[in-house]
Design a protein around this motif. Structure first.
Motif, PDB file in Angstrom:
ATOM      1  N   ILE B 149      40.567   5.946 -12.565  1.00 44.25           N
ATOM      2  CA  ILE B 149      40.197   4.522 -12.566  1.00 44.25           C
ATOM      3  C   ILE B 149      41.050   3.745 -11.570  1.00 44.25           C
ATOM      4  O   ILE B 149      40.544   2.916 -10.799  1.00 44.25           O
ATOM      5  N   VAL B 150      42.351   4.070 -11.531  1.00 39.98           N
ATOM      6  CA  VAL B 150      43.223   3.406 -10.559  1.00 39.98           C
ATOM      7  C   VAL B 150      42.758   3.738  -9.138  1.00 39.98           C
ATOM      8  O   VAL B 150      42.743   2.871  -8.256  1.00 39.98           O
ATOM      9  N   GLY B 151      42.349   5.023  -8.954  1.00 37.44           N
ATOM     10  CA  GLY B 151      41.870   5.431  -7.630  1.00 37.44           C
ATOM     11  C   GLY B 151      40.661   4.613  -7.201  1.00 37.44           C
ATOM     12  O   GLY B 151      40.603   4.127  -6.072  1.00 37.44           O
ATOM     13  N   ILE B 152      39.704   4.463  -8.113  1.00 33.80           N
ATOM     14  CA  ILE B 152      38.502   3.672  -7.803  1.00 33.80           C
ATOM     15  C   ILE B 152      38.882   2.234  -7.470  1.00 33.80           C
ATOM     16  O   ILE B 152      38.431   1.653  -6.475  1.00 33.80           O
ATOM     17  N   LEU B 153      39.805   1.704  -8.304  1.00 39.06           N
ATOM     18  CA  LEU B 153      40.217   0.306  -8.139  1.00 39.06           C
ATOM     19  C   LEU B 153      40.853   0.084  -6.776  1.00 39.06           C
ATOM     20  O   LEU B 153      40.518  -0.863  -6.050  1.00 39.06           O
ATOM     21  N   VAL B 154      41.764   0.967  -6.395  1.00 35.52           N
ATOM     22  CA  VAL B 154      42.515   0.765  -5.153  1.00 35.52           C
ATOM     23  C   VAL B 154      41.699   1.193  -3.937  1.00 35.52           C
ATOM     24  O   VAL B 154      41.499   0.427  -3.000  1.00 35.52           O
ATOM     25  N   LEU B 155      41.204   2.460  -3.953  1.00 33.16           N
ATOM     26  CA  LEU B 155      40.595   3.019  -2.753  1.00 33.16           C
ATOM     27  C   LEU B 155      39.156   2.558  -2.547  1.00 33.16           C
ATOM     28  O   LEU B 155      38.730   2.354  -1.411  1.00 33.16           O
ATOM     29  N   ALA B 156      38.412   2.391  -3.632  1.00 31.58           N
ATOM     30  CA  ALA B 156      37.003   2.037  -3.479  1.00 31.58           C
ATOM     31  C   ALA B 156      36.807   0.524  -3.537  1.00 31.58           C
ATOM     32  O   ALA B 156      36.271  -0.086  -2.610  1.00 31.58           O
ATOM     33  N   VAL B 157      37.287  -0.072  -4.621  1.00 34.93           N
ATOM     34  CA  VAL B 157      37.044  -1.500  -4.795  1.00 34.93           C
ATOM     35  C   VAL B 157      37.956  -2.315  -3.881  1.00 34.93           C
ATOM     36  O   VAL B 157      37.507  -3.190  -3.148  1.00 34.93           O
ATOM     37  N   GLY B 158      39.252  -1.975  -3.886  1.00 29.79           N
ATOM     38  CA  GLY B 158      40.235  -2.747  -3.133  1.00 29.79           C
ATOM     39  C   GLY B 158      40.097  -2.540  -1.635  1.00 29.79           C
ATOM     40  O   GLY B 158      39.741  -3.441  -0.884  1.00 29.79           O
ATOM     41  N   LEU B 159      40.377  -1.310  -1.174  1.00 24.53           N
ATOM     42  CA  LEU B 159      40.404  -1.034   0.257  1.00 24.53           C
ATOM     43  C   LEU B 159      39.033  -0.702   0.816  1.00 24.53           C
ATOM     44  O   LEU B 159      38.794  -0.807   2.014  1.00 24.53           O
ATOM     45  N   VAL B 161      37.691   2.193   1.251  1.00 23.63           N
ATOM     46  CA  VAL B 161      37.632   3.336   2.158  1.00 23.63           C
ATOM     47  C   VAL B 161      36.846   4.498   1.581  1.00 23.63           C
ATOM     48  O   VAL B 161      36.383   5.361   2.310  1.00 23.63           O
ATOM     49  N   LEU B 162      36.697   4.564   0.269  1.00 24.70           N
ATOM     50  CA  LEU B 162      35.974   5.666  -0.362  1.00 24.70           C
ATOM     51  C   LEU B 162      34.909   5.129  -1.301  1.00 24.70           C
ATOM     52  O   LEU B 162      35.068   4.041  -1.852  1.00 24.70           O
ATOM     53  N   PRO B 163      33.807   5.879  -1.483  1.00 28.70           N
ATOM     54  CA  PRO B 163      32.762   5.420  -2.414  1.00 28.70           C
ATOM     55  C   PRO B 163      33.262   5.490  -3.848  1.00 28.70           C
ATOM     56  O   PRO B 163      34.119   6.317  -4.186  1.00 28.70           O
ATOM     57  N   THR B 164      32.707   4.642  -4.717  1.00 27.97           N
ATOM     58  CA  THR B 164      33.147   4.614  -6.109  1.00 27.97           C
ATOM     59  C   THR B 164      32.617   5.806  -6.883  1.00 27.97           C
ATOM     60  O   THR B 164      33.327   6.371  -7.699  1.00 27.97           O
ATOM     61  N   SER B 165      31.357   6.174  -6.645  1.00 29.18           N
ATOM     62  CA  SER B 165      30.797   7.246  -7.452  1.00 29.18           C
ATOM     63  C   SER B 165      29.586   7.846  -6.769  1.00 29.18           C
ATOM     64  O   SER B 165      29.163   7.379  -5.710  1.00 29.18           O
ATOM     65  N   GLY B 166      29.064   8.919  -7.391  1.00 31.00           N
ATOM     66  CA  GLY B 166      27.853   9.548  -6.867  1.00 31.00           C
ATOM     67  C   GLY B 166      28.181  10.702  -5.930  1.00 31.00           C
ATOM     68  O   GLY B 166      29.334  11.098  -5.766  1.00 31.00           O
ATOM     69  N   THR B 167      27.124  11.253  -5.340  1.00 32.93           N
ATOM     70  CA  THR B 167      27.306  12.341  -4.394  1.00 32.93           C
ATOM     71  C   THR B 167      26.640  11.958  -3.099  1.00 32.93           C
ATOM     72  O   THR B 167      26.110  10.854  -2.975  1.00 32.93           O
ATOM     73  N   GLY B 168      26.639  12.855  -2.137  1.00 32.33           N
ATOM     74  CA  GLY B 168      25.952  12.571  -0.894  1.00 32.33           C
ATOM     75  C   GLY B 168      26.803  13.007   0.265  1.00 32.33           C
ATOM     76  O   GLY B 168      26.683  14.124   0.755  1.00 32.33           O
ATOM     77  N   THR B 169      27.736  12.155   0.671  1.00 36.34           N
ATOM     78  CA  THR B 169      28.552  12.503   1.829  1.00 36.34           C
ATOM     79  C   THR B 169      29.817  13.237   1.396  1.00 36.34           C
ATOM     80  O   THR B 169      30.136  13.335   0.218  1.00 36.34           O
ATOM     81  N   GLY B 170      30.536  13.768   2.387  1.00 35.68           N
ATOM     82  CA  GLY B 170      31.811  14.428   2.120  1.00 35.68           C
ATOM     83  C   GLY B 170      32.807  13.468   1.497  1.00 35.68           C
ATOM     84  O   GLY B 170      33.675  13.872   0.717  1.00 35.68           O
ATOM     85  N   TRP B 171      32.693  12.172   1.847  1.00 35.76           N
ATOM     86  CA  TRP B 171      33.629  11.185   1.281  1.00 35.76           C
ATOM     87  C   TRP B 171      33.543  11.143  -0.230  1.00 35.76           C
ATOM     88  O   TRP B 171      34.522  10.858  -0.910  1.00 35.76           O
ATOM     89  N   HIS B 172      32.351  11.421  -0.754  1.00 38.02           N
ATOM     90  CA  HIS B 172      32.185  11.368  -2.205  1.00 38.02           C
ATOM     91  C   HIS B 172      33.008  12.434  -2.921  1.00 38.02           C
ATOM     92  O   HIS B 172      33.269  12.327  -4.100  1.00 38.02           O
ATOM     93  N   TRP B 173      33.346  13.493  -2.190  1.00 34.85           N
ATOM     94  CA  TRP B 173      34.064  14.606  -2.835  1.00 34.85           C
ATOM     95  C   TRP B 173      35.545  14.332  -3.015  1.00 34.85           C
ATOM     96  O   TRP B 173      36.192  14.912  -3.889  1.00 34.85           O
TER      97      TRP B 173
END
Lengths: 544, 305
Positions: B149-159, B161-173
């Motif tokens: 959750i902290v990761g989503i908050l900082v990296l996805a919501v805050g910065l 740089v990464l998607p919050t959820s789902g699949t598709g691109t390499g970034w999702h992994w």
């Protein structure tokens, strides 16, 4: 002939400390010696005398810290070994100085084939492109006497016998024809008959290659058989040094003299300690005891039966001491384990005071356990390291409630400790705070706690230094006459029981090959195997 | 010999599998009646009875159970109530996503942990060892849902740089794998370090030094091979945990794997799907365990079955 300018290795005033919790303990104290090409120097001493540490520094095998070379010089062929960096050290180890160790099973890597481990010596010294490595390794194995070397090269260490493993270690050590071979107790873990073969091999290789041999041992016979010169170490110091024959025939230092008298293998000088009055009553009667194991139950190999103990019968009278002598695998320990009901027999009976041991159950078995006790080879391994001596000795009373009321426990622990030559205040210490000999005394005190009638000693002194061995046997003999005990004393070392056992049974491959009165057995052995055991004690080098 | 061993293991596995499926069958039925979920709140008694009859829910539970076993024998694993498709297909479709995730996370965690643990053991109490100890302890003890959750908050919501959820691109992994491998990595570093330290103190290491071998060859050739057995035991255990569906991580990151499917189906009282997901993961876990036993044999010539 021992002029130091000819010496290949000279050690001068070496002092090594070991730091344990900030307190430096002196392991080696101002030790000097040298060795010349083609010469055998024996370093003789008991455990803790610093003999392994002083040679370990030669190969850089002492970890610093906790080890610390305080002072001294180690000169090998003009090179100061104390000043070497890792890479130059590596270039010497294995190529010019090699080492073999006491327990070849532990010193060989269990997950690699012996061939690969020997080949590593060539690889480590970039010598692997010279000729066919595999062929060279096979030749080495053949040279050290491994039969069928071309095939066995792909075997793993656990697929060899103890003696063969030591041969593999030797092959590894001589692979690059080193100038010095250091052998640290190379035959201590081996049977006597194997021991003489290994010593012979080392002697032959030395004659072939002209290497210097430094041999560390606590065994006086081995020392006498191999040494040109001897240094005797005690408490980290060299207490005596000189030509082998002089040291043996005319020891100067008091410690060396004491060591020489501890030699059990001399003809008896003292009167044998009298046994407790051997009464007519039969205490233990073993009839046709057998233990078979089924081997190789896999689907590729047919089932084979291994007869560890094969139709063994004997009796022990009250007050009598029966020695069971044999090499490893002869079935002697299996007998001990069955007599204590630690293992079930395949067939046969054992009557203790008229009752069949193997039929006992529940309460009756418990009562039997109280009357028969065992002393094991490794006193440290057979004691719970977290219990102090008081709880170790008093544990039998917690099990057999009727022996002693709890109020008397503490007094009795002190009495028992004093009986075995320790002090009452030792009761609050833990096993690791004692020496090997002291631990075996504690094991004996524990065995005595349940007031047994028969004590089975399984290699009870084999792990101890020679001088301590005689002390412990002396204690057992003394207890025998004071408490009227009977013993079954199991050992691989025939001479050691000479002054102790009334009767000796010699075992080979599960069978009793000779069973007779001790003096008769030593004076006129009837079975060829007994003769070979008596003769495999090595002879002094100077007498050959 | 080896085939016989695998056969024996498979046979024992089937026994435990039947036990497991029995347990799951009855436990899922304790969660309640699916008709309460699948029909409108105001549907009539007749409609409810019809629904029950259609799905065999009107029978006594032991009859339902016998029917289930009988169907199993003909490889009929039942229909998903929710999706109206074969339950086993639903489970098998979700499984690769979980397997890929688990495999990548475990492979990365094990490789990294062995390297870090071995280097830490080579120089105990060095700076590297202390840092490795601290990081691995933190990794082993941080709750995965929190770090996710902290990761989503900082990296996805805050910065962003990464998607919050789902699949598709390499970034999702990146985030699911990082979160998943944290705990295995931490635990394995500690195991590797411990077993390596005792392996490095073994007598055969002294022999290797006496032979004049290079230090890195001693560490990675002689000591590591001998210290791998306990590492594999622990790694296998952790791997089965991941195959079992990283329920929390899959749910948080919306990863369409078997863990998420399992939790969804439990909530939806989709009994056949729950049973099928458990069957699939159980078989996978048995296979992993047998693979570990075979690895033992490869690594240690003294072990023979």
């Amino acid at each position: 002939m021992t002029a130091s300018d000819k010496a290949i290795l000279t050690i001068e005033n070496l002092t090594v400390d070991f730091l344990s919790e900030g307190d430096p303990a002196r392991a080696v104290d101002n030790v000097s010696f040298n060795v010349c090409p083609g010469e055998t120097l024996v370093i003789l001493g008991e455990s803790g005398s610093g003999k392994s540490v002083s040679t370990g520094t030669v190969m850089g095998l002492i970890d610093c810290p906790p080890g610390d070379i305080v002072s001294g010089a180690l000169l090998f062929d003009g090179i100061d070994l104390t000043e070497l960096d890792e890479e130059s050290r590596r270039a010497l180890n294995g190529r010019r100085i090699a080492m073999i160790f006491q327990d070849p099973l532990a010193y060989l890597n269990p997950v690699y084939t012996v061939g690969r481990q020997i080949a590593e010596v060539f690889e480590a010294h970039s010598d692997s492109d010279v000729g066919d490595v595999r062929e060279r390794v096979a030749k080495l194995l053949e040279r050290v006497g491994i039969p069928d070397a071309g095939r066995r090269i792909d075997y793993y260490p656990h697929q060899f016998s103890g003696g063969q493993r030591q041969r593999v270690m030797i092959a590894m050590a001589i692979a690059l024809k080193p100038d010095i071979l250091i052998a640290d107790e190379p035959t201590t873990a081996l049977d006597v008959s194997v021991q003489s073969q290994i010593l012979e091999l080392l002697g032959d290789l030395q004659r072939e290659t002209g290497m210097a041999l430094i041999m560390i041992t606590h065994d006086l016979e081995v020392a006498a058989a191999m040494a040109d010169r001897i240094i005797v170490m005690n408490g980290g110091k060299v207490v005596e040094s000189g030509k082998a024959q002089d040291v043996f025939t005319n020891p100067v230092h008091a410690y060396t003299r004491r060591l020489m008298t501890a030699l059990p293998h001399r003809s008896p000088t003292t009167e044998p300690t009298p046994s407790a009055e051997v009464q007519g009553e039969i205490l233990l009667k073993v009839e046709n005891l057998s233990k078979h194991y089924v081997l190789g139950a896999g689907s590729f190999s047919p089932k084979r039966e291994f007869r560890a103990v094969d139709d063994v019968s004997f009796t022990v009278h009250r007050g009598e001491t029966v020695g069971i002598v044999g090499e490893s695998g002869s079935g002697k320990s299996s007998i001990a384990r069955m007599l204590l009901r630690l293992d079930e027999p395949t067939s046969g009976r054992a009557l203790f005071a008229g009752e069949d041991i193997f039929a006992l159950e529940g309460r009756a078995l418990n009562g039997f356990r109280r009357r028969v006790q065992m002393v094991f080879q490794d006193p440290f391994g057979s004691m719970n390291p977290r219990m102090n001596v008081r709880s170790i000795i008093s544990e039998p009373w917690a099990i057999h409630r009727d022996i002693l009321p709890k109020a008397r426990w503490n007094d009795r622990v002190v009495e028992l400790l004093e009986l075995v030559g320790l002090k009452g205040e030792h009761a609050d210490r833990h096993p690791h705070q004692f020496s090997g000999g002291q631990r075996q005394r504690i094991a004996i005190a524990r065995a005595l706690a349940s007031e047994p009638e028969l004590i089975v000693c399984d290699e009870a002194v084999s792990a101890l230094d020679v001088s301590i061995q005689m002390q412990v046997i002396g204690l057992l003999a003394d207890l025998r006459s004071r408490l009227g005990l009977s013993y079954v004393f199991i050992t691989h070392d025939l001479p050691i029981v000479r002054e102790f056992a009334d009767r000796i049974m010699v075992m080979q491959q599960g069978k009793v090959v000779e069973d007779s009165n001790t003096e008769m057995l030593f004076n006129s052995p009837s079975h060829p195997y007994t003769m070979s055991l008596l003769n495999s004690v090595p002879r002094p080098k100077w007498a050959r | 010999m080896m085939l016989g061993y695998i056969g024996r293991r498979a046979y024992h596995s089937i026994i435990s599998l039947v036990g497991l499926l029995t347990l799951v069958f009855f436990l899922t039925r304790l969660t309640g009646d699916p008709s309460a979920l699948y029909l409108p709140l105001d549907s009539s008694l007749e409609a409810r009875e019809a629904f029950a009859r259609l799905n065999g829910l009107d029978q006594p539970i032991y009859v339902q159970f016998l029917q289930y076993l009988q169907n199993l024998l003909s490889l009929d694993f039942g229909q998903s109530l929710r999706r109206n498709r074969s339950a086993i297909d639903v489970a098998l479709e979700a499984f690769p996503a979980t397997l890929k995730l688990a495999f990548v996370a475990m492979a990365l965690a094990t490789t990294l942990a062995i390297t870090v643990g071995a280097l830490a053991a080579a120089r105990p109490r060095s700076i590297f060892d202390r840092v490795a100890g601290l990081v691995s302890l933190a990794g082993a003890s941080t709750p995965d849902f929190w770090i996710a959750i902290v990761g989503i908050l900082v990296l996805a919501v805050g910065l962003g740089v990464l998607p919050t959820s789902g699949t598709g691109t390499g970034w999702h992994w990146i985030m699911p794998i990082a979160v998943l491998m944290l705990r295995p990595f931490g635990l394995l570093v500690q195991v590797v370090r411990g077993t390596m330290i005792s392996a490095l103190a073994s007598p055969y290491i002294k022999t290797a030094h006496a032979k004049g071998m290079k230090r890195h060859k001693i560490i990675f050739g002689h000591a590591l091979r001998n210290s791998l057995l306990p590492v594999i035991t622990v790694a296998g255990d952790l791997a089965t945990g991941l195959i079992n569906g990283a329920v929390v991580v899959e749910t948080i990151f919306g990863w369409p794997g078997i863990g998420k499917l399992m939790i969804d189906s439990i909530i939806q009282r989709d009994f056949a799907v729950v049973q099928s997901t458990i069957l699939v993961t159980a078989i996978a876990i048995f296979i992993v365990n047998i693979a570990i036993d075979l690895l033992y044999v490869m690594l240690d010539p003294r072990i023979r079955y």
